[in-house]
Design a protein around this motif. Structure first.
Motif, PDB file in Angstrom:
ATOM      1  N   ILE A  82       0.831  -1.205   0.000  1.00  0.00           N
ATOM      2  CA  ILE A  82       0.000   0.000   0.000  1.00  0.00           C
ATOM      3  C   ILE A  82       0.868   1.259   0.000  1.00  0.00           C
ATOM      4  O   ILE A  82       0.404   2.338  -0.349  1.00  0.00           O
ATOM      5  CB  ILE A  82      -0.978   0.002   1.191  1.00  0.00           C
ATOM      6  CG1 ILE A  82      -0.220  -0.167   2.515  1.00  0.00           C
ATOM      7  CG2 ILE A  82      -2.020  -1.090   1.033  1.00  0.00           C
ATOM      8  CD1 ILE A  82      -1.110  -0.124   3.736  1.00  0.00           C
ATOM      9  N   LEU A  83       2.137   1.108   0.368  1.00  0.00           N
ATOM     10  CA  LEU A  83       3.121   2.182   0.226  1.00  0.00           C
ATOM     11  C   LEU A  83       4.506   1.567   0.287  1.00  0.00           C
ATOM     12  O   LEU A  83       4.691   0.435   0.719  1.00  0.00           O
ATOM     13  CB  LEU A  83       2.956   3.263   1.306  1.00  0.00           C
ATOM     14  CG  LEU A  83       3.226   2.903   2.771  1.00  0.00           C
ATOM     15  CD1 LEU A  83       4.682   3.175   3.130  1.00  0.00           C
ATOM     16  CD2 LEU A  83       2.322   3.712   3.690  1.00  0.00           C
ATOM     17  N   SER A  84       5.477   2.303  -0.193  1.00  0.00           N
ATOM     18  CA  SER A  84       6.885   1.892  -0.119  1.00  0.00           C
ATOM     19  C   SER A  84       7.735   3.148  -0.120  1.00  0.00           C
ATOM     20  O   SER A  84       7.281   4.226  -0.518  1.00  0.00           O
ATOM     21  CB  SER A  84       7.248   0.980  -1.291  1.00  0.00           C
ATOM     22  OG  SER A  84       7.113   1.675  -2.520  1.00  0.00           O
ATOM     23  N   PHE A  85       8.973   3.016   0.353  1.00  0.00           N
ATOM     24  CA  PHE A  85       9.856   4.176   0.366  1.00  0.00           C
ATOM     25  C   PHE A  85      11.307   3.713   0.320  1.00  0.00           C
ATOM     26  O   PHE A  85      11.626   2.550   0.582  1.00  0.00           O
ATOM     27  CB  PHE A  85       9.607   5.049   1.601  1.00  0.00           C
ATOM     28  CG  PHE A  85       9.827   4.356   2.916  1.00  0.00           C
ATOM     29  CD1 PHE A  85      11.090   4.285   3.511  1.00  0.00           C
ATOM     30  CD2 PHE A  85       8.757   3.747   3.574  1.00  0.00           C
ATOM     31  CE1 PHE A  85      11.287   3.640   4.719  1.00  0.00           C
ATOM     32  CE2 PHE A  85       8.944   3.091   4.782  1.00  0.00           C
ATOM     33  CZ  PHE A  85      10.217   3.037   5.356  1.00  0.00           C
ATOM     34  N   LYS A  86      12.170   4.621  -0.063  1.00  0.00           N
ATOM     35  CA  LYS A  86      13.596   4.349  -0.125  1.00  0.00           C
ATOM     36  C   LYS A  86      14.238   4.657   1.229  1.00  0.00           C
ATOM     37  O   LYS A  86      13.943   5.678   1.857  1.00  0.00           O
ATOM     38  CB  LYS A  86      14.254   5.213  -1.198  1.00  0.00           C
ATOM     39  CG  LYS A  86      13.889   4.846  -2.631  1.00  0.00           C
ATOM     40  CD  LYS A  86      14.670   3.622  -3.096  1.00  0.00           C
ATOM     41  CE  LYS A  86      14.442   3.379  -4.581  1.00  0.00           C
ATOM     42  NZ  LYS A  86      15.201   2.203  -5.058  1.00  0.00           N
ATOM     43  N   TRP A  87      15.126   3.752   1.661  1.00  0.00           N
ATOM     44  CA  TRP A  87      15.859   3.968   2.902  1.00  0.00           C
ATOM     45  C   TRP A  87      17.265   3.406   2.723  1.00  0.00           C
ATOM     46  O   TRP A  87      17.441   2.206   2.498  1.00  0.00           O
ATOM     47  CB  TRP A  87      15.148   3.287   4.064  1.00  0.00           C
ATOM     48  CG  TRP A  87      15.879   3.377   5.376  1.00  0.00           C
ATOM     49  CD1 TRP A  87      16.600   2.407   5.994  1.00  0.00           C
ATOM     50  CD2 TRP A  87      15.960   4.520   6.234  1.00  0.00           C
ATOM     51  NE1 TRP A  87      17.122   2.847   7.175  1.00  0.00           N
ATOM     52  CE2 TRP A  87      16.740   4.163   7.356  1.00  0.00           C
ATOM     53  CE3 TRP A  87      15.437   5.814   6.170  1.00  0.00           C
ATOM     54  CZ2 TRP A  87      17.025   5.032   8.383  1.00  0.00           C
ATOM     55  CZ3 TRP A  87      15.724   6.685   7.193  1.00  0.00           C
ATOM     56  CH2 TRP A  87      16.499   6.306   8.289  1.00  0.00           C
ATOM     57  N   MET A  88      18.242   4.284   2.782  1.00  0.00           N
ATOM     58  CA  MET A  88      19.647   3.906   2.639  1.00  0.00           C
ATOM     59  C   MET A  88      19.887   3.089   1.367  1.00  0.00           C
ATOM     60  O   MET A  88      20.575   2.060   1.362  1.00  0.00           O
ATOM     61  CB  MET A  88      20.133   3.129   3.871  1.00  0.00           C
ATOM     62  CG  MET A  88      20.036   3.943   5.167  1.00  0.00           C
ATOM     63  SD  MET A  88      20.673   3.062   6.609  1.00  0.00           S
ATOM     64  CE  MET A  88      22.442   3.015   6.225  1.00  0.00           C
ATOM     65  N   GLY A  89      19.269   3.558   0.286  1.00  0.00           N
ATOM     66  CA  GLY A  89      19.480   2.947  -1.018  1.00  0.00           C
ATOM     67  C   GLY A  89      18.629   1.733  -1.304  1.00  0.00           C
ATOM     68  O   GLY A  89      18.739   1.145  -2.387  1.00  0.00           O
ATOM     69  N   ARG A  90      17.785   1.322  -0.368  1.00  0.00           N
ATOM     70  CA  ARG A  90      16.932   0.153  -0.574  1.00  0.00           C
ATOM     71  C   ARG A  90      15.460   0.541  -0.508  1.00  0.00           C
ATOM     72  O   ARG A  90      15.097   1.479   0.190  1.00  0.00           O
ATOM     73  CB  ARG A  90      17.217  -0.924   0.473  1.00  0.00           C
ATOM     74  CG  ARG A  90      18.623  -1.518   0.372  1.00  0.00           C
ATOM     75  CD  ARG A  90      18.776  -2.669   1.342  1.00  0.00           C
ATOM     76  NE  ARG A  90      20.090  -3.304   1.241  1.00  0.00           N
ATOM     77  CZ  ARG A  90      20.462  -4.377   1.916  1.00  0.00           C
ATOM     78  NH1 ARG A  90      19.609  -4.935   2.780  1.00  0.00           N
ATOM     79  NH2 ARG A  90      21.669  -4.880   1.759  1.00  0.00           N
ATOM     80  N   THR A  91      14.649  -0.208  -1.224  1.00  0.00           N
ATOM     81  CA  THR A  91      13.210   0.018  -1.184  1.00  0.00           C
ATOM     82  C   THR A  91      12.593  -0.794  -0.057  1.00  0.00           C
ATOM     83  O   THR A  91      12.781  -2.022   0.013  1.00  0.00           O
ATOM     84  CB  THR A  91      12.549  -0.385  -2.519  1.00  0.00           C
ATOM     85  OG1 THR A  91      13.124   0.374  -3.585  1.00  0.00           O
ATOM     86  CG2 THR A  91      11.045  -0.128  -2.473  1.00  0.00           C
ATOM     87  N   VAL A  92      11.901  -0.123   0.844  1.00  0.00           N
ATOM     88  CA  VAL A  92      11.207  -0.797   1.953  1.00  0.00           C
ATOM     89  C   VAL A  92       9.757  -1.012   1.528  1.00  0.00           C
ATOM     90  O   VAL A  92       9.025  -0.051   1.298  1.00  0.00           O
ATOM     91  CB  VAL A  92      11.269   0.060   3.237  1.00  0.00           C
ATOM     92  CG1 VAL A  92      10.513  -0.628   4.368  1.00  0.00           C
ATOM     93  CG2 VAL A  92      12.721   0.310   3.630  1.00  0.00           C
ATOM     94  N   TRP A  93       9.345  -2.277   1.395  1.00  0.00           N
ATOM     95  CA  TRP A  93       7.995  -2.568   0.908  1.00  0.00           C
ATOM     96  C   TRP A  93       7.325  -3.735   1.651  1.00  0.00           C
ATOM     97  O   TRP A  93       6.097  -3.775   1.769  1.00  0.00           O
ATOM     98  CB  TRP A  93       8.026  -2.898  -0.585  1.00  0.00           C
ATOM     99  CG  TRP A  93       8.877  -4.089  -0.954  1.00  0.00           C
ATOM    100  CD1 TRP A  93      10.222  -4.093  -1.184  1.00  0.00           C
ATOM    101  CD2 TRP A  93       8.438  -5.451  -1.140  1.00  0.00           C
ATOM    102  NE1 TRP A  93      10.655  -5.363  -1.501  1.00  0.00           N
ATOM    103  CE2 TRP A  93       9.588  -6.210  -1.496  1.00  0.00           C
ATOM    104  CE3 TRP A  93       7.203  -6.097  -1.055  1.00  0.00           C
ATOM    105  CZ2 TRP A  93       9.530  -7.585  -1.746  1.00  0.00           C
ATOM    106  CZ3 TRP A  93       7.135  -7.460  -1.308  1.00  0.00           C
ATOM    107  CH2 TRP A  93       8.290  -8.178  -1.650  1.00  0.00           C
ATOM    108  N   ARG A  94       8.105  -4.657   2.188  1.00  0.00           N
ATOM    109  CA  ARG A  94       7.513  -5.871   2.755  1.00  0.00           C
ATOM    110  C   ARG A  94       6.558  -5.623   3.926  1.00  0.00           C
ATOM    111  O   ARG A  94       5.533  -6.300   4.018  1.00  0.00           O
ATOM    112  CB  ARG A  94       8.641  -6.825   3.176  1.00  0.00           C
ATOM    113  CG  ARG A  94       9.439  -7.354   1.983  1.00  0.00           C
ATOM    114  CD  ARG A  94      10.661  -8.143   2.428  1.00  0.00           C
ATOM    115  NE  ARG A  94      11.454  -8.601   1.285  1.00  0.00           N
ATOM    116  CZ  ARG A  94      12.371  -7.868   0.686  1.00  0.00           C
ATOM    117  NH1 ARG A  94      12.633  -6.643   1.121  1.00  0.00           N
ATOM    118  NH2 ARG A  94      13.040  -8.331  -0.361  1.00  0.00           N
ATOM    119  N   PRO A  95       6.840  -4.640   4.825  1.00  0.00           N
ATOM    120  CA  PRO A  95       5.899  -4.437   5.931  1.00  0.00           C
ATOM    121  C   PRO A  95       4.534  -3.913   5.492  1.00  0.00           C
ATOM    122  O   PRO A  95       3.592  -3.914   6.300  1.00  0.00           O
ATOM    123  CB  PRO A  95       6.617  -3.397   6.806  1.00  0.00           C
ATOM    124  CG  PRO A  95       8.054  -3.491   6.438  1.00  0.00           C
ATOM    125  CD  PRO A  95       8.058  -3.816   4.990  1.00  0.00           C
TER     126      PRO A  95
END
Length: 319
Positions: free
Chosen positions: A289-302
């Motif tokens: 339902i959302l995702s974002f970049k953090w330290m060069g990686r895409t955070v999506w699994r949660p």
């Protein structure tokens, strides 16, 4: 197209050489059935399909590493995954890539000939526009229709003579939790939560992997049944006794779709991404339902909404 102008005529010998990956193999199998419906004598060179040749009547399945040169000598046309490209110039071999031909490959030269006629667009990519929203199955059908002149309104045979369906097949869910690419994989904690939710609602949930993963999967999913298979036949026999496949973007989803099962594909990609299962209309893409970049990686699994799978299956009758 009139019979006199048809490229593919009854009795023509055509060989297909799929990429070893399971999803790619299912696509070339779809093309084999399209050619078979047109009356061609079709050979498929595939290590994995050799174990299920009894489920593929009418197709000549050749196991072992494909010999493209020999296939070109014994067939009128060879359609070959770019993975198996040979340096020998062969005028009756057409190369296909999923989305991109190798740099330096010229799809115009040399032309592919069939009975002295040039097949325009024979060297090609299957997916010509990733943003078009079509599945790879739809793209392979377009190649069959626009390049080979096949009638895609004709039905395809599909897998035949499969094992008898068990009484609990309509309750069985197969989860494929891994792929060769870790960046594609949903979290094991998420799959555990999903398995618990579905089990509580009466579903029989089993995890599926390759033999080398068995111990790792048993450790990650304690108390759950973990299945592995040494060949494609074992996997097909198992899935033919399932109702649902839940997977990452992987070959398990495509095979489940090919077998007519309900499939859920967990991915960070958009809902109409090209490689979603497309052999039937019972596929749903579950993306974050959302995702974002953090330290060069895409955070999506949660942010994967597992409730969408649970709610969708709540409407399916469980015996």
């Amino acid at each position: 197209m009139s019979q006199s102008n048809a490229l593919i005529i009854p009795g023509l010998k055509v060989a297909l050489v799929p990429c070893p990956a399971l999803g790619d193999t299912t696509l070339l199998l779809r093309l084999a059935w399209r050619l078979q419906a047109a009356g061609a004598c079709v050979t498929v060179a595939s290590v994995s399909l050799a174990s299920v040749r009894s489920y593929l009547p009418g197709l000549n399945i050749v196991g072992g590493a494909p010999d493209v040169v020999a296939l070109a000598a014994s067939n009128d046309l060879v359609i070959c995954a770019i993975d198996w490209q040979v340096t020998v110039p062969l005028s009756n071999v057409a190369y296909l890539a999923g989305k991109k031909l190798p740099r330096g490959f010229n799809p115009e030269q040399p032309p592919v000939l069939l009975a002295g006629r040039v097949i325009a667009g024979a060297h090609n990519v299957i997916c010509r526009d990733p943003k078009a929203g079509k599945t790879m199955v739809q793209w392979i059908d377009l190649y069959a229709e626009e390049v080979l002149g096949l009638d895609t309104s004709l039905p395809v045979t599909g897998l035949q003579d499969l094992p008898a369906v068990a009484e609990d097949a309509d309750r069985r869910v197969a989860i494929f939790p891994t792929t060769p690419h870790a960046s594609k994989n949903f979290s094991s904690s998420g799959f555990r939560r999903l398995a618990r939710c579905l089990t509580a609602r009466g579903w029989l949930v089993e995890f599926v992997g390759i033999p080398a993963e068995q111990q790792k999967l048993k450790a990650e999913y304690p108390g759950c049944t973990v299945r592995t298979f040494t060949d494609l036949k074992g996997l097909v026999d198992f899935l033919s006794n399932c109702a649902v496949v839940i997977s990452n973007d992987s070959g398990g989803g495509h095979l489940g779709s090919l077998l007519g099962l309900r499939t859920f594909t967990i991915t960070r990609r958009r809902g109409d991404f090209t490689w979603r299962p497309g052999f039937n209309e019972l596929n749903r893409v579950i993306n974050p339902i959302l995702s974002f970049k953090w330290m060069g990686r895409t955070v999506w699994r949660p942010f994967i909404p597992l409730r969408r799978i649970v709610r969708a299956l709540a409407d399916v009758k469980v015996q």
